[in-house]
Scaffold this motif. Structure first.
Motif, PDB file in Angstrom:
ATOM      1  N   ALA A   1       0.825  -1.213   0.000  1.00  0.00           N
ATOM      2  CA  ALA A   1       0.000   0.000   0.000  1.00  0.00           C
ATOM      3  C   ALA A   1       0.851   1.252   0.000  1.00  0.00           C
ATOM      4  O   ALA A   1       0.453   2.289  -0.547  1.00  0.00           O
ATOM      5  CB  ALA A   1      -0.932   0.005   1.212  1.00  0.00           C
ATOM      6  N   MET A   2       2.041   1.172   0.595  1.00  0.00           N
ATOM      7  CA  MET A   2       2.891   2.351   0.678  1.00  0.00           C
ATOM      8  C   MET A   2       3.667   2.602  -0.607  1.00  0.00           C
ATOM      9  O   MET A   2       4.357   3.608  -0.742  1.00  0.00           O
ATOM     10  CB  MET A   2       3.812   2.234   1.889  1.00  0.00           C
ATOM     11  N   ALA A   3       3.556   1.685  -1.559  1.00  0.00           N
ATOM     12  CA  ALA A   3       4.121   1.917  -2.888  1.00  0.00           C
ATOM     13  C   ALA A   3       3.037   2.297  -3.886  1.00  0.00           C
ATOM     14  O   ALA A   3       3.300   2.376  -5.092  1.00  0.00           O
ATOM     15  CB  ALA A   3       4.856   0.663  -3.368  1.00  0.00           C
ATOM     16  N   ALA A   4       1.822   2.548  -3.399  1.00  0.00           N
ATOM     17  CA  ALA A   4       0.684   2.791  -4.296  1.00  0.00           C
ATOM     18  C   ALA A   4       0.892   4.017  -5.166  1.00  0.00           C
ATOM     19  O   ALA A   4       0.484   4.040  -6.334  1.00  0.00           O
ATOM     20  CB  ALA A   4      -0.603   2.930  -3.480  1.00  0.00           C
ATOM     21  N   GLU A   5       1.496   5.066  -4.623  1.00  0.00           N
ATOM     22  CA  GLU A   5       1.744   6.268  -5.428  1.00  0.00           C
ATOM     23  C   GLU A   5       2.723   5.992  -6.561  1.00  0.00           C
ATOM     24  O   GLU A   5       2.749   6.722  -7.555  1.00  0.00           O
ATOM     25  CB  GLU A   5       2.287   7.399  -4.548  1.00  0.00           C
ATOM     26  N   GLU A   6       3.558   4.955  -6.384  1.00  0.00           N
ATOM     27  CA  GLU A   6       4.586   4.658  -7.375  1.00  0.00           C
ATOM     28  C   GLU A   6       4.183   3.502  -8.292  1.00  0.00           C
ATOM     29  O   GLU A   6       4.995   3.013  -9.073  1.00  0.00           O
ATOM     30  CB  GLU A   6       5.908   4.346  -6.657  1.00  0.00           C
ATOM     31  N   ALA A   7       2.930   3.050  -8.184  1.00  0.00           N
ATOM     32  CA  ALA A   7       2.437   1.942  -9.012  1.00  0.00           C
ATOM     33  C   ALA A   7       1.774   2.459 -10.278  1.00  0.00           C
ATOM     34  O   ALA A   7       1.025   3.438 -10.257  1.00  0.00           O
ATOM     35  CB  ALA A   7       1.442   1.108  -8.217  1.00  0.00           C
ATOM     36  N   LYS A   8       2.049   1.793 -11.384  1.00  0.00           N
ATOM     37  CA  LYS A   8       1.331   2.078 -12.621  1.00  0.00           C
ATOM     38  C   LYS A   8      -0.050   1.421 -12.539  1.00  0.00           C
ATOM     39  O   LYS A   8      -0.153   0.246 -12.203  1.00  0.00           O
ATOM     40  CB  LYS A   8       2.095   1.508 -13.827  1.00  0.00           C
ATOM     41  N   ASP A   9      -1.074   2.172 -12.846  1.00  0.00           N
ATOM     42  CA  ASP A   9      -2.451   1.662 -12.821  1.00  0.00           C
ATOM     43  C   ASP A   9      -2.716   0.880 -11.537  1.00  0.00           C
ATOM     44  O   ASP A   9      -3.026  -0.327 -11.573  1.00  0.00           O
ATOM     45  CB  ASP A   9      -2.692   0.770 -14.045  1.00  0.00           C
ATOM     46  N   PRO A  10      -2.605   1.532 -10.355  1.00  0.00           N
ATOM     47  CA  PRO A  10      -2.717   0.823  -9.080  1.00  0.00           C
ATOM     48  C   PRO A  10      -4.042   0.100  -8.881  1.00  0.00           C
ATOM     49  O   PRO A  10      -4.116  -0.881  -8.147  1.00  0.00           O
ATOM     50  CB  PRO A  10      -2.532   1.943  -8.048  1.00  0.00           C
ATOM     51  N   ARG A  11      -5.092   0.549  -9.542  1.00  0.00           N
ATOM     52  CA  ARG A  11      -6.394  -0.074  -9.342  1.00  0.00           C
ATOM     53  C   ARG A  11      -6.469  -1.469  -9.939  1.00  0.00           C
ATOM     54  O   ARG A  11      -7.338  -2.259  -9.578  1.00  0.00           O
ATOM     55  CB  ARG A  11      -7.481   0.823  -9.933  1.00  0.00           C
ATOM     56  N   ARG A  12      -5.554  -1.781 -10.844  1.00  0.00           N
ATOM     57  CA  ARG A  12      -5.514  -3.129 -11.424  1.00  0.00           C
ATOM     58  C   ARG A  12      -4.333  -3.923 -10.884  1.00  0.00           C
ATOM     59  O   ARG A  12      -4.454  -5.109 -10.587  1.00  0.00           O
ATOM     60  CB  ARG A  12      -5.427  -3.040 -12.959  1.00  0.00           C
ATOM     61  N   THR A  13      -3.169  -3.277 -10.793  1.00  0.00           N
ATOM     62  CA  THR A  13      -1.955  -4.011 -10.444  1.00  0.00           C
ATOM     63  C   THR A  13      -1.893  -4.395  -8.962  1.00  0.00           C
ATOM     64  O   THR A  13      -1.399  -5.478  -8.616  1.00  0.00           O
ATOM     65  CB  THR A  13      -0.711  -3.186 -10.808  1.00  0.00           C
ATOM     66  N   ILE A  14      -2.392  -3.542  -8.081  1.00  0.00           N
ATOM     67  CA  ILE A  14      -2.303  -3.834  -6.650  1.00  0.00           C
ATOM     68  C   ILE A  14      -3.157  -5.038  -6.244  1.00  0.00           C
ATOM     69  O   ILE A  14      -2.679  -5.911  -5.503  1.00  0.00           O
ATOM     70  CB  ILE A  14      -2.638  -2.576  -5.823  1.00  0.00           C
ATOM     71  N   PRO A  15      -4.423  -5.152  -6.682  1.00  0.00           N
ATOM     72  CA  PRO A  15      -5.183  -6.363  -6.319  1.00  0.00           C
ATOM     73  C   PRO A  15      -4.514  -7.645  -6.780  1.00  0.00           C
ATOM     74  O   PRO A  15      -4.493  -8.648  -6.048  1.00  0.00           O
ATOM     75  CB  PRO A  15      -6.529  -6.146  -7.020  1.00  0.00           C
ATOM     76  N   ARG A  16      -3.975  -7.631  -7.992  1.00  0.00           N
ATOM     77  CA  ARG A  16      -3.287  -8.825  -8.489  1.00  0.00           C
ATOM     78  C   ARG A  16      -2.090  -9.178  -7.596  1.00  0.00           C
ATOM     79  O   ARG A  16      -1.871 -10.349  -7.264  1.00  0.00           O
ATOM     80  CB  ARG A  16      -2.814  -8.599  -9.925  1.00  0.00           C
TER      81      ARG A  16
END
Length: 454
Positions: free
Chosen positions: A211-226
């Motif tokens: 969660a603390m890398a969310a700002e640095e994630a590309k398309d966090p709404r798709r990549t983080i759940p995966r």
């Protein structure tokens, strides 16, 4: 001017971070739970905690994707309940992520001492801090790519460990005196199981750091759940496999109070001079390095976010002009961690070793944060029903409620069996709260910018 982090991480980076943050928990720390619960009792506790984490992750992902913020739990609690709740979540997360690395650094030193017995484990632990703080400062994409590589190697090594010791596995060894030193279940065994909860949590601690890398994630709404879902499934399988195979190769009581249970378990099967053992030590370091390196990334983003919004001194939110990383936050967490390594007499309590005490303190922060996060999920469902939720919590409200109730059970058990450490945790929070109250004007001045960041 508000400082922002650049989105550079893909789904593979985030999966590597999710597993890498935690995977050292498969290499050490968990075996301390055998000392109080036994193998069978600890297996029950580990499954209980696995259920808590699985339900938590399937719920927490809703918050992470709806509010992608470097502060993670702190940002969710602040939005749901206001600044004080944000402070509690932020403090708890900070304790979790600042106290976990010194425990891992000491395990790195213990693993290296197998090869270099004349070198101080503490000196090697400090060396690990210097190397991996530097790597984190150089750049997040470089750091995340490194994290992915060492995580894959660490998983491979755990599979190798299971394969090598499998011929020496005996069910009789695993179940012998498996209920807190007894062959049958009793109320005394139940007490030992509750006391072992922090070490079962260590199997999965810090996965929420993605969660603390969310700002640095590309398309966090798709990549983080995966990343989260694949990560928790990977970790549950590895945790059960490592625990079962290590406990069945000999006298498991000899592994219940050491920082390097896997090399010691392998010795019982292949001997001290086997090439397999040396390979485990060297490649096994990748598991410790993956978590150590990943948690440095996590604590630095938490410090950065809290400083950016006025909860910590503002100078800690500085971003390196060349590398674009929160370098002061990285260094600040490292100073605290190194101090913890050399604080044996201050941190060892109630008969626990230094490592066990640090692990328990980190778990206190984690459990408090889990509780506040689940409360935040319920709070935001009521206060912001129209908030876009790309990944809605599965089985709401039952699954989040399961996570909340189990986390509360864990907290009560930990306070009961670790009264002094609980008091120290509460004392630290009280001191931090005084700072929080004294900096109200500082946060008020930053309020518009903080709202933009959230």
């Amino acid at each position: 001017m508000i400082q922002h982090l650049k989105p550079t991480l893909n789904a593979w980076h985030l999966w590597g971070l999710a597993v890498g943050l935690v995977i050292s928990g498969e290499y050490f720390g968990w075996s301390f739970g055998w000392g109080s619960a036994g193998t069978l009792g600890f297996m029950v506790v580990a499954l209980f905690v696995a259920l808590m984490y699985t339900s938590f992750i399937f719920s927490f992902t809703e918050l992470t994707t709806a509010i992608p913020h470097a502060g993670g739990p702190y940002a969710y609690a602040r939005r749901a309940f206001g600044p004080t709740a944000g402070f509690i979540a932020g403090f708890a997360t900070l304790v979790e992520f600042v106290f976990a690395p010194p425990a891992i650094a000491m395990a790195i030193g213990a693993y290296l001492q197998v090869q270099f017995p004349d070198v101080s484990a503490k000196a090697m632990a400090v060396g690990a801090y210097v190397v991996f703080m530097t790597l984190n400062i150089v750049g997040v994409r470089t750091a995340a790519t490194f994290e992915l590589v060492v995580t894959v190697l660490a998983i491979f090594e755990l599979l190798v460990f299971m394969g090598v010791v499998a011929p020496g596995f005996s069910t009789a060894n695993f179940v012998a005196k498996g209920w807190a030193g007894q062959d049958t279940f009793s109320m005394a065994a139940l007490g030992g199981m509750f006391a072992a909860i922090p070490f079962a949590i260590w199997f999965f601690l810090a996965i929420e750091g993605v969660a603390m890398a969310a700002e640095e994630a590309k398309d966090p709404r798709r990549t983080i759940p995966r990343a989260y879902i694949a990560g928790i499934l990977t970790l549950v399988v590895l945790a059960i496999g490592v625990m079962v195979f290590a406990g069945g190769v000999g006298d498991w009581t000899k592994l219940s109070n050491v920082n390097d249970p896997l090399p010691q378990a392998m010795k019982a099967v292949v001997g001290e001079n086997s090439g397999w053992l040396h390979m485990l030590v060297w490649i096994g370091l990748f598991g410790l390095v993956a978590s150590f390196h990943g948690i440095i990334l996590g604590y630095s983003r938490q410090i950065f976010a809290l400083a950016r919004d006025g909860y910590l001194p503002g100078w800690l939110a500085a971003i390196h002009p060349r590398f674009g990383t929160p370098y002061r936050a990285i260094l600040a967490g490292g100073v605290v961690g190194i101090a913890a390594i050399f604080s044996d007499e201050l941190i060892s309590f109630g008969g626990l070793t230094l490592t066990a005490s640090i692990v328990t303190m980190s778990v206190f922060g984690a459990i408090v944060m889990y509780i506040v996060s689940m409360l935040s999920l319920f709070g935001l469902r009521r206060s912001e029903p129209t908030l876009e939720r790309p990944f809605a919590a599965l089985g709401y409200p039952v699954v989040p409620a399961i996570a909340l109730v189990l986390a509360c059970v864990c907290l009560v058990a930990m306070v009961w069996y670790n009264t002094l450490l609980a008091a120290i945790f509460a004392g630290l929070m009280a001191l931090a709260y005084l700072y929080f109250l004294s900096t109200h004007r500082q946060r008020a001045a930053l309020l518009p910018a903080a709202a933009t960041a959230g």
